[in-house]
Design an enzyme around this catalytic site. Structure first.
Site, PDB file in Angstrom:
ATOM      1  N   CYS A  32      44.588  47.823  41.135  1.00 32.59           N
ATOM      2  CA  CYS A  32      44.360  48.457  39.827  1.00 32.59           C
ATOM      3  C   CYS A  32      44.856  49.900  39.812  1.00 32.59           C
ATOM      4  O   CYS A  32      45.286  50.411  38.779  1.00 32.59           O
ATOM      5  CB  CYS A  32      42.892  48.402  39.434  1.00 32.59           C
ATOM      6  N   HIS A 310      37.230  51.252  40.321  1.00 38.30           N
ATOM      7  CA  HIS A 310      38.255  50.532  39.583  1.00 38.30           C
ATOM      8  C   HIS A 310      39.037  51.549  38.754  1.00 38.30           C
ATOM      9  O   HIS A 310      38.518  52.618  38.434  1.00 38.30           O
ATOM     10  CB  HIS A 310      37.537  49.512  38.680  1.00 38.30           C
TER      11      HIS A 310
END
Length: 368
Positions: A32, A310
């Site tokens: 990510c 994330h």
């Protein structure tokens, strides 16, 4: 992504920008950090256009060796030439090449998006400079009859005063000047350095403007930190400050959200609320002329610590704001950008904080 893609198309309806593509990127196990930065770069329109141009002009050579630049150009071309307007693409070749190139990104551990951006831009510059050098030496070893403008070019190229300026430099490079004023003789020593992004220290309940002011604030050098003045030929008290001499076309601001805490013996995430405006006036430049910028992308770190979490990105495209979370893409309201400023309290359930900001100069974009 079928349902999400059609939802996005419905949301935009007739306003879906002509020729634009909104594609999510597949995550290959903690990639990510890479996906969020790639989306921000894809929607950095001048950079994307020059990369696509590079791809089409180098495609004809056919025997170009694969590197990070060709893989990125290939990925952006793949997205921009899709028949569908929305969907998901797997940036497999790019990620494989990245891991092959740099062992730092080989593990499945949480990586830093800013480190990746830095590595990528510097790697692209290295490749372009090597290609330019190779082209120059090819030209110099060409038969004399082909070198109509030979001597003139050789002379211009032979002077090593100016380093090569690639299209990556033209987009992202700015110049800082480090000014030191001797408090005894008032002589100012200035030293220039280039940058692709500005890393700013942050404070609770502050703004980008105040962070930039702190970045350029005057610091007094005294006691054991005295400055050696060449004119006085001795150590003297001095004042030092950093100013922006030449603002870049694309201003990338990295908020230093990860701080090493000695008592803890580890890095801690600072969830401070730092307001970043949609329109930014850069006033602390050398010429004291204001440069105006418009926010077009934000890489967001989600999570409470530096070693897990994330990354997602917010992108402005054709006056619409979009939210990219790996494979998922959705429209968001402009007012939603404010929810990523950070937390006013130390302990908050909101862990989605703006980490890397991308601003485009209004002055230059209007001219181009």
């Amino acid at each position: 992504m079928g349902a999400a893609g059609s939802k996005l198309e419905k949301a935009l309806g007739d306003q879906f920008p002509e020729g634009e593509r909104y594609f999510g990127l597949e995550n290959f196990g903690n990639t990510c950090y890479c996906n969020s930065v790639l989306q921000a770069l894809y929607f950095c329109v001048p950079f994307r256009e020059q990369l696509l141009e590079y791809y089409s002009s180098n495609k004809s050579t056919g025997d170009a060796e694969e590197n990070l630049l060709t893989c990125l150009a290939d990925l952006f071309t793949q997205i921009s030439s899709q028949k569908k307007k929305t969907g998901v693409i797997a940036p497999k070749r790019f990620v494989q090449r990245l891991k092959k190139q740099n062992e730092l990104f080989r593990s499945y551990m949480h990586q830093d998006a800013h480190e990746f951006l830095n590595f990528l831009l510097n790697e692209l510059v290295d490749i372009l400079e090597k290609e330019a050098q190779a082209a120059k030496s090819d030209q110099e070893t060409s038969p004399p009859e082909k070198m109509v403008n030979g001597p003139k070019n050789a002379q211009a190229n032979g002077s090593h005063k100016d380093p090569l300026v690639t299209w990556v430099h033209k987009n992202f490079q700015g110049i800082l000047t480090n000014e030191t004023r001797c408090l005894r003789c008032e002589t100012v020593t200035a030293r220039d350095e280039t940058f692709f992004d500005l890393s700013l220290d942050i404070e609770q309940n502050s703004s980008i403007t105040s962070c930039l002011k702190n970045f350029s604030s005057t610091e007094t050098l005294n006691a054991e930190d005295k400055f050696f003045c060449d004119k006085c030929c001795s150590l003297q008290e001095a004042q030092k400050r950093m100013k922006i001499k030449k603002p870049p076309h694309i201003l990338v601001i990295h908020l230093k959200r990860f701080k090493y805490i000695e008592q803890l013996g580890r890095y801690k995430k600072l969830s401070y609320r730092v307001v970043f405006p949609l329109e930014l006036k850069l006033s602390n430049t050398v010429e004291d002329a204001e440069s105006e910028y418009s926010l077009f992308a934000v890489v967001v770190h989600v999570g409470s610590g530096p070693n897990h979490g994330h990354y997602v990105s917010l992108v402005k495209s054709h006056n619409h704001w979009l939210f990219f979370d790996d494979e998922n893409v959705e429209m968001i309201d402009e007012s939603a950008v404010q929810t990523f400023f950070g937390s006013a309290q130390e302990y908050s359930s909101n862990t989605d904080h703006g980490y890397i900001l991308f601003y485009e100069s209004l002055g230059t974009s209007n001219k181009s």
